[in-house]
Motif scaffolding. Structure first.
Motif, short mmCIF file in Angstrom:
data_model
loop_
_atom_site.label_atom_id
_atom_site.label_comp_id
_atom_site.label_asym_id
_atom_site.label_seq_id
_atom_site.Cartn_x
_atom_site.Cartn_y
_atom_site.Cartn_z
N UNK A 60 0.83 -1.20 0.00
CA UNK A 60 0.00 0.00 0.00
C UNK A 60 0.87 1.25 0.00
N UNK A 61 0.52 2.18 -0.87
CA UNK A 61 1.15 3.50 -0.90
C UNK A 61 0.19 4.50 -0.28
N UNK A 62 0.71 5.34 0.62
CA UNK A 62 -0.12 6.38 1.23
C UNK A 62 0.43 7.75 0.86
N UNK A 63 -0.43 8.76 0.98
CA UNK A 63 -0.08 10.11 0.60
C UNK A 63 -0.05 11.08 1.76
N UNK A 64 -0.07 12.34 1.41
CA UNK A 64 0.07 13.53 2.25
C UNK A 64 1.54 13.79 2.52
N UNK A 66 4.72 14.52 4.38
CA UNK A 66 5.13 14.17 5.72
C UNK A 66 4.60 12.84 6.20
N UNK A 67 3.66 12.22 5.46
CA UNK A 67 3.06 10.95 5.86
C UNK A 67 3.08 9.91 4.74
N UNK A 68 3.79 10.19 3.66
CA UNK A 68 3.76 9.30 2.49
C UNK A 68 4.70 8.12 2.70
N UNK A 69 4.15 6.90 2.58
CA UNK A 69 4.91 5.69 2.84
C UNK A 69 4.53 4.61 1.83
N UNK A 70 5.33 3.56 1.78
CA UNK A 70 4.94 2.29 1.18
C UNK A 70 5.06 1.24 2.28
N UNK A 71 4.01 0.43 2.44
CA UNK A 71 3.99 -0.59 3.49
C UNK A 71 3.59 -1.93 2.91
N UNK A 72 4.08 -2.98 3.53
CA UNK A 72 3.61 -4.34 3.24
C UNK A 72 2.51 -4.65 4.24
N UNK A 81 3.75 -3.07 7.69
CA UNK A 81 5.16 -2.84 8.00
C UNK A 81 5.67 -1.77 7.04
N UNK A 82 6.01 -0.61 7.55
CA UNK A 82 6.48 0.48 6.70
C UNK A 82 7.85 0.14 6.15
#
Length: 259
Positions: A60-64, A66-72, A81-82
């Motif tokens: 999953x990819x998240x936005x914003x 300062x909060x943008x990550x890819x996690x399993x 898990x980031x």
């Protein structure tokens, strides 16, 4: 201010309060859905893209900013898990996985990233002239949306644009194409700020049908728009969620609209 409220506030500041872009679809088939299974989802996750690997591992990819990550993601628990965080000035967008590489877009900076799937080491950066929204692949090329009615096909090695195609319904352009998934020869595209997914014939760009997901967003009064769609190769179902939703749904399409 809670993280969730902060995220939603930032979204409204970034995008503005615009009206829905629901297309006229009087002659275009509309399918409903059946929920096969419900999974928990991190309500702080501002979902921008979902992608399964062939063995059924979900990313999953998240936005914003300062909060943008890819996690399993572990679907059963909903926990993630980031694996990486983007620099604070970047707004993460769609992802796809091809040939053991993870491709990620950013929103307005015109920068994309390529990572090794095993290590998440950065392999490559590339630039593009549009905004970055959704991303998928057809096994040969990457397919990218930019928030307009156009989709762009990219070479996965050079990252050069091979072609661009305007997506239409009854010869009218359909804008705000967002998160993408390629399933059995068709492109599925979330339509931003609606509860519909367009099903697109990739050679012509014509929308053959819509998947109407009305009812899912109403389950999440503190969440935001529908976004996030991925085909699970193990269960053969479609996984959908939204920004800051507390649940994900494995669904099957049905020929009737939802009640």
């Amino acid at each position: 201010m809670s993280l969730r409220i902060l995220m939603l506030t930032l979204l409204l500041t970034s995008f503005g309060l615009s009206c829905s872009n629901q297309p006229e679809t009087s002659d275009t088939p509309v399918y409903g859905y059946r929920i096969v299974k419900t999974y928990p989802h991190r309500s702080e996750a501002f979902t921008q893209g979902l992608a399964f690997t062939a063995d059924g591992t979900l990313y999953e990819s998240t936005g914003l900013r300062g909060y943008s990550t890819i996690s399993r993601i572990d679907c059963e628990s909903g926990q993630g898990k980031i694996l990486l965080r983007l620099p604070n000035h970047l707004f993460g967008e769609g992802i796809t996985i091809l040939n053991n590489k993870v491709y990620q877009l950013t929103w307005q900076k015109g920068i994309g990233f390529v990572y090794d799937l095993s290590t998440f080491n950065l392999l490559q950066k590339w630039t593009y002239d549009t905004e970055g929204w959704g991303l998928t692949h057809d096994g040969t090329h990457l397919i990218m949306s930019d928030g307009t009615a156009q989709l762009h096909w990219l070479d996965p090695n050079s990252l050069e644009t091979i072609k661009s195609l305007t997506i239409t319904d009854q010869d009218q352009p359909v804008p705000r194409l967002n998160e993408l998934e390629y399933i059995n020869g068709r492109i599925y595209a979330n339509l931003f700020e609606t509860e519909r997914v367009a099903i697109i014939e990739p050679d012509t760009g014509h929308i053959e049908a819509y998947l109407d997901l009305t009812g899912l967003r109403a389950r999440h009064p503190y969440g935001d728009v529908l976004n996030g769609i991925a085909y699970d190769p193990i269960s053969k179902t479609l996984l959908v969620t939204g920004k800051c939703w507390s649940e994900m749904y494995a669904i099957e399409m049905v020929t009737s609209k939802p009640n």
